[in-house]
Design a protein around this motif. Structure first.
Motif, PDB file in Angstrom:
ATOM      1  N   TYR A  92       0.826  -1.205   0.000  1.00  0.00           N
ATOM      2  CA  TYR A  92       0.000   0.000   0.000  1.00  0.00           C
ATOM      3  C   TYR A  92       0.861   1.257   0.000  1.00  0.00           C
ATOM      4  O   TYR A  92       0.574   2.214  -0.705  1.00  0.00           O
ATOM      5  CB  TYR A  92      -0.954   0.009   1.196  1.00  0.00           C
ATOM      6  N   ALA A 141     -18.124  -3.711   4.672  1.00  0.00           N
ATOM      7  CA  ALA A 141     -16.748  -3.202   4.703  1.00  0.00           C
ATOM      8  C   ALA A 141     -16.645  -1.983   5.616  1.00  0.00           C
ATOM      9  O   ALA A 141     -15.656  -1.827   6.347  1.00  0.00           O
ATOM     10  CB  ALA A 141     -16.275  -2.855   3.293  1.00  0.00           C
ATOM     11  N   GLU A 143     -16.635  -3.211   9.072  1.00  0.00           N
ATOM     12  CA  GLU A 143     -15.330  -3.821   9.347  1.00  0.00           C
ATOM     13  C   GLU A 143     -14.300  -2.743   9.712  1.00  0.00           C
ATOM     14  O   GLU A 143     -13.528  -2.905  10.661  1.00  0.00           O
ATOM     15  CB  GLU A 143     -14.857  -4.612   8.134  1.00  0.00           C
ATOM     16  N   ILE A 144     -14.288  -1.641   8.973  1.00  0.00           N
ATOM     17  CA  ILE A 144     -13.362  -0.546   9.279  1.00  0.00           C
ATOM     18  C   ILE A 144     -13.677   0.027  10.658  1.00  0.00           C
ATOM     19  O   ILE A 144     -12.777   0.244  11.475  1.00  0.00           O
ATOM     20  CB  ILE A 144     -13.417   0.548   8.189  1.00  0.00           C
ATOM     21  N   SER A 193     -12.427  -2.067  13.442  1.00  0.00           N
ATOM     22  CA  SER A 193     -10.969  -2.113  13.571  1.00  0.00           C
ATOM     23  C   SER A 193     -10.426  -0.944  14.391  1.00  0.00           C
ATOM     24  O   SER A 193      -9.248  -0.931  14.749  1.00  0.00           O
ATOM     25  CB  SER A 193     -10.310  -2.126  12.187  1.00  0.00           C
ATOM     26  N   GLN A 205     -12.670  -2.357  -3.066  1.00  0.00           N
ATOM     27  CA  GLN A 205     -12.098  -2.190  -1.734  1.00  0.00           C
ATOM     28  C   GLN A 205     -12.462  -0.827  -1.157  1.00  0.00           C
ATOM     29  O   GLN A 205     -12.138   0.209  -1.727  1.00  0.00           O
ATOM     30  CB  GLN A 205     -10.588  -2.346  -1.751  1.00  0.00           C
ATOM     31  N   ILE A 241     -11.780   1.983   1.320  1.00  0.00           N
ATOM     32  CA  ILE A 241     -10.614   2.515   2.025  1.00  0.00           C
ATOM     33  C   ILE A 241     -11.056   3.291   3.260  1.00  0.00           C
ATOM     34  O   ILE A 241     -10.377   3.302   4.283  1.00  0.00           O
ATOM     35  CB  ILE A 241      -9.799   3.458   1.109  1.00  0.00           C
ATOM     36  N   GLY A 242     -12.200   3.939   3.162  1.00  0.00           N
ATOM     37  CA  GLY A 242     -12.710   4.746   4.264  1.00  0.00           C
ATOM     38  C   GLY A 242     -14.163   5.110   4.024  1.00  0.00           C
ATOM     39  O   GLY A 242     -14.733   4.762   2.989  1.00  0.00           O
ATOM     40  N   ARG A 270      -9.307   3.198   6.697  1.00  0.00           N
ATOM     41  CA  ARG A 270      -8.693   1.899   6.993  1.00  0.00           C
ATOM     42  C   ARG A 270      -7.260   2.124   7.475  1.00  0.00           C
ATOM     43  O   ARG A 270      -6.534   2.950   6.927  1.00  0.00           O
ATOM     44  CB  ARG A 270      -8.733   1.036   5.724  1.00  0.00           C
ATOM     45  N   GLU A 271      -6.847   1.370   8.487  1.00  0.00           N
ATOM     46  CA  GLU A 271      -5.576   1.624   9.181  1.00  0.00           C
ATOM     47  C   GLU A 271      -4.376   1.720   8.242  1.00  0.00           C
ATOM     48  O   GLU A 271      -3.557   2.635   8.357  1.00  0.00           O
ATOM     49  CB  GLU A 271      -5.321   0.540  10.223  1.00  0.00           C
ATOM     50  N   GLU A 272      -4.261   0.812   7.293  1.00  0.00           N
ATOM     51  CA  GLU A 272      -3.063   0.819   6.446  1.00  0.00           C
ATOM     52  C   GLU A 272      -3.017   2.003   5.472  1.00  0.00           C
ATOM     53  O   GLU A 272      -2.005   2.227   4.820  1.00  0.00           O
ATOM     54  CB  GLU A 272      -2.914  -0.511   5.689  1.00  0.00           C
ATOM     55  N   ARG A 304      -3.967   5.220   6.598  1.00  0.00           N
ATOM     56  CA  ARG A 304      -3.922   6.449   7.397  1.00  0.00           C
ATOM     57  C   ARG A 304      -2.591   7.158   7.195  1.00  0.00           C
ATOM     58  O   ARG A 304      -1.591   6.560   6.851  1.00  0.00           O
ATOM     59  CB  ARG A 304      -4.126   6.117   8.873  1.00  0.00           C
TER      60      ARG A 304
END
Length: 189
Positions: free
Chosen positions: A23, A45, A48-49, A52, A86, A88-89, A108-110, A112
């Motif tokens: 990423y 999704a 899910e975010i 997390s 996907q 992302i946010g 999504r964490e990856e 940020r």
């Protein structure tokens, strides 16, 4: 047996690091992402975010209620231009008369630290201004320094405090499992 567990843990750590490296190497341009209207297919999704996050506040039912409110609540997701499946946010905002209320926003964490939340905020300011909103409000967790700094950088100012507004994990800062919310606002027009 311990050797297999150790190998599995190392393999999982390597896979996670490889994913993060992918990423970081492939999505460095903020223009690689687009904001689109949330669809019902995005709800899992989005949940899910939310789950997390360190202290998730919303459940699927909250997102569904907001998604189903087609009159006052507007819901978006951010997706990669290269992988439209996907999420992302996400961001949700409610409009009532000339006020906008940012209900929820997360990345999504990856992803940020790449300016994507800022891109979402700019998008929402433009959107609510077109809808004649003059002020945007939000609540932010008292201990969420990253979010507070982001909002302050956009001109949000603290206007109040909601005591014990959020559920939180029990820590030294939140021994009763509750966290205060800072109420912030910003003039749009």
């Amino acid at each position: 047996m311990e050797k297999n567990q150790s190998q599995n843990q190392n393999q999982n750590q390597n896979q996670s690091q490889n994913k993060i490296n992918f990423y970081q190497n492939n999505f460095n341009n903020i223009n690689d992402f687009e904001i689109v209207v949330m669809s019902e297919n995005d709800l899992s999704a989005v949940t899910e975010i939310e789950n997390s996050l360190a202290n998730p506040s919303w459940k699927l039912s909250h997102f569904r209620d907001s998604f189903d409110d087609k009159n006052n609540t507007f819901c978006w997701v951010m997706k990669s231009k290269y992988n439209k499946n996907q999420v992302i946010g996400f961001a949700l905002v409610m409009l009532i008369l000339d006020e906008a209320h940012l209900l929820n926003i997360a990345i999504r964490e990856e992803f940020r630290g790449k300016g994507l939340a800022a891109k979402f905020l700019k998008f929402m300011f433009e959107f609510v201004a077109k809808k004649s909103a003059t002020t945007m409000f939000l609540e932010v967790r008292f201990f969420n320094e990253t979010a507070k700094k982001l909002y302050q950088s956009f001109g949000f100012q603290q206007i109040g405090l909601r005591k014990k507004y959020y559920s939180a994990k029990i820590t030294n800062n939140t021994p009763d499992g509750k966290e205060d919310a800072i109420i912030m606002s910003k003039k749009i027009i």
